[in-house]
Write an enzyme that holds these catalytic residues in place. Sequence first.
Site, PDB file in Angstrom:
ATOM      1  N   GLY A 300       0.793  -1.216   0.000  1.00  0.00           N
ATOM      2  CA  GLY A 300       0.000   0.000   0.000  1.00  0.00           C
ATOM      3  C   GLY A 300       0.823   1.262   0.000  1.00  0.00           C
ATOM      4  N   ASP A 323      -0.018  -5.792   3.809  1.00  0.00           N
ATOM      5  CA  ASP A 323       0.326  -4.489   4.384  1.00  0.00           C
ATOM      6  C   ASP A 323      -0.286  -4.369   5.773  1.00  0.00           C
ATOM      7  OD1 ASP A 323       1.223  -1.582   2.784  1.00  0.00           O
ATOM      8  OD2 ASP A 323       0.460  -1.500   4.818  1.00  0.00           O
ATOM      9  N   SER A 351       1.407  -7.927   9.730  1.00  0.00           N
ATOM     10  CA  SER A 351       2.733  -7.362   9.951  1.00  0.00           C
ATOM     11  C   SER A 351       3.815  -8.345   9.540  1.00  0.00           C
ATOM     12  CB  SER A 351       2.908  -7.006  11.432  1.00  0.00           C
ATOM     13  OG  SER A 351       4.244  -6.627  11.701  1.00  0.00           O
ATOM     14  N   ILE A 415      13.723  -4.206  -1.287  1.00  0.00           N
ATOM     15  CA  ILE A 415      13.824  -2.780  -1.590  1.00  0.00           C
ATOM     16  C   ILE A 415      14.776  -2.156  -0.581  1.00  0.00           C
ATOM     17  CG2 ILE A 415      12.568  -0.632  -1.956  1.00  0.00           C
ATOM     18  CD1 ILE A 415      11.727  -2.970  -3.771  1.00  0.00           C
ATOM     19  N   LYS A 419      20.971   5.003   1.510  1.00  0.00           N
ATOM     20  CA  LYS A 419      21.348   5.313   2.892  1.00  0.00           C
ATOM     21  C   LYS A 419      21.998   4.128   3.589  1.00  0.00           C
ATOM     22  CE  LYS A 419      17.840   8.893   3.497  1.00  0.00           C
ATOM     23  NZ  LYS A 419      17.517   8.998   2.063  1.00  0.00           N
ATOM     24  N   GLY A 459       7.907  12.367  -5.048  1.00  0.00           N
ATOM     25  CA  GLY A 459       6.472  12.140  -4.981  1.00  0.00           C
ATOM     26  C   GLY A 459       6.062  11.082  -3.985  1.00  0.00           C
ATOM     27  N   SER A 460       7.020  10.403  -3.363  1.00  0.00           N
ATOM     28  CA  SER A 460       6.653   9.388  -2.379  1.00  0.00           C
ATOM     29  C   SER A 460       6.219  10.058  -1.083  1.00  0.00           C
ATOM     30  CB  SER A 460       7.838   8.454  -2.110  1.00  0.00           C
ATOM     31  OG  SER A 460       8.902   9.158  -1.495  1.00  0.00           O
ATOM     32  N   VAL A 464      10.710  15.286  -0.043  1.00  0.00           N
ATOM     33  CA  VAL A 464      10.951  16.706   0.202  1.00  0.00           C
ATOM     34  C   VAL A 464      10.071  17.609  -0.660  1.00  0.00           C
ATOM     35  CG1 VAL A 464      12.824  16.884  -1.493  1.00  0.00           C
ATOM     36  CG2 VAL A 464      12.792  18.400   0.482  1.00  0.00           C
ATOM     37  N   GLU A 552      21.444  12.538   9.711  1.00  0.00           N
ATOM     38  CA  GLU A 552      21.437  13.003   8.329  1.00  0.00           C
ATOM     39  C   GLU A 552      22.843  13.401   7.904  1.00  0.00           C
ATOM     40  OE1 GLU A 552      18.271  15.589   5.820  1.00  0.00           O
ATOM     41  OE2 GLU A 552      19.179  16.633   7.516  1.00  0.00           O
TER      42      GLU A 552
END
Length: 661
Positions: A300, A323, A351, A415, A419, A459-460, A464, A552
Amino acid sequence: MKEWIQKWDLSFAGRIFLVLLDVIFINCSSFMALWLRFNMNFTEIPPEYAESIRELVLVNTVITVVIFALFRLYNSLWRFASIKELVYIMGACMLSVLFNMMAFYLTYRPIYRSYFILYPASLFLLTCFSRFSYRLIRLLYRANAHGGHMRHTMIIGAGEACNVVMKELELSLALDAKICCIIDDNPRKHGTYIHGVKVVGGRETIVRNAYRYGITEIIVAIPSAGRKEQQDICRICQEVPNCELKVLPGIYQFVNGEAAVSRMRHVEIEDLLGREPIEIITEKIGRYVSDKVVLVTGGGGSIGSELCRQIAANGVRQLIIFDIYENNAYDIQQELKSKFPNLNLVVLIGSVRNGRKLNHVFAKYRPDIVYHAAAHKHVPLMEDSPNEAIKNNVFGTYKVALAADRFGVKKFVLISTDKAVNPTNIMGASKRICEMVIQTFANHSKTEYVAVRFGNVLGSNGSVIPLFRKQIESGGPVLVTHPDIIRYFMTIPEAVSLVLQAGASAKGGEIFVLDMGQPVKILDLAKNLIELSGYTPGKDIEIKYTGLRPGEKLYEELLMNEEGLQSTENELIHIGKPIAFDEDEFLKELEKLYKAAYAETEDMKMIVNKIVPTYNLREVEIERDRKIRESWCDDFPDTRSELPSAFLERSIADAEIGISQ
């Protein structure tokens, strides 16, 4: 008035009105031909000629109306009338005069020869007036409807797309644009006119002409232009203050009915990234997922839902969405049911932490392919809840991977994220452990395990760009953590295509990486978005620096130096060779990590740092964790791992350890 004009040319009453108007014009044309022939004086018309026309007036009227109907003069949308409709009118008039010639000569009624020239000419002019005057009425109404609030518009590109834009802008009642000038780089077009609007010069004159004509809106009407060319044009347009910039969709979208000028989109940040979209071999992907049972965890979410869309479009035998968040799962379920009514779709709530639930799902549906997209991904939130990041990301991945091996899944695609490379936050470190879990399974299972690593997804949820847009809409300020921070970006369809490509190409153990071009400064994105929204950075909308958030870093990497790169059939997709590590030691540490996470330890980051040596903890955090560790009571025994030292002696499916339950 507006609604009447919009509906008139489609209404039954409008067609009846045209028929009645034509009846009048047909008869007027007949007698006008006599009037013109005899010096525009009715007293000079010979009585026998007038009598001949009166005797045939009824038949001529009926036959001509039928001819007009056959030529679709009562079914055309005259707001879009063009040369083609003009040809139809001409053909109908010629056929009408041919009927008149036959009627007069076969019945031996007297008539002068020039009648057969004057009659069709009069009929043609009157019919054109009745049809094309409608466009004139719309044009006059549109000019007065918006008063003095018309937007002064510049169009860039003097091609077919410009013609399409101008036609709809001139006739649409909903759009308030006044086209002032056109820009085109072709010097042969300079000084020419399109629909009465002058082509004033090339792109180097954009700013000068914008000031000259008081431009408040620029439309880029070059759908065939590449990403770099559009980027160059948009950068020039940004120099025009208080001006809204829009991009015309591709002409094929108009043909398919997917777009209209009235729905023209604003320039998106994606248009300024300076990189062409990644093209994936869709045929190979289609062959791979076709007639397969596919399970998508986190189906989802932003990536998961797009995965489901593309998988559903490629003839999958059964699609299973798993999901924890029911609202997202419901949304994608309804969308897929609507778009693919014949899709065998199963949507399950659960889960990835629940091993028993996973085992039940895998045993019941026996998926051939698993795409594991379920994860906690927000860096600042995970910094404050590191144990949750480990529970969900690491051990959720472990349990799904274990079920995949146990029930004979053919391929498993994780996925991952950029990072995970030299991570400075717990989210990235948890994803690096996930990659290590996958690597371990790949070495000892018949299932082919692969990881896909990419950068930030435009767009996720939580990205940002939507955040900046909300800040601009509220009047600012736009918050940027650091003036030098840079990121790699890609679109959701690109990310998903990469995931599907990985599943189709994987042989087991690889880390797939997308070449995303040059990284982009977040500060530049913020400035561009402010300017494209019609504001001036620092004047209308302020930019504030908040400092780097916990975990970050200024830049992201896609591969560690040791991993290297291998090319694939797509030159923009590469394969990184995973770094070797001691699997026995890793599994022992993994069990300790599991116990520590569920014991809600305050020492999580230090434990993770031992498993992921490339995890860069700041010195302050290391010192803080050291003090916490010294004062912390160990609530769980440091037992030795029950995993065998020789991993091959027992399969993963039969490993009786806490983290598999």
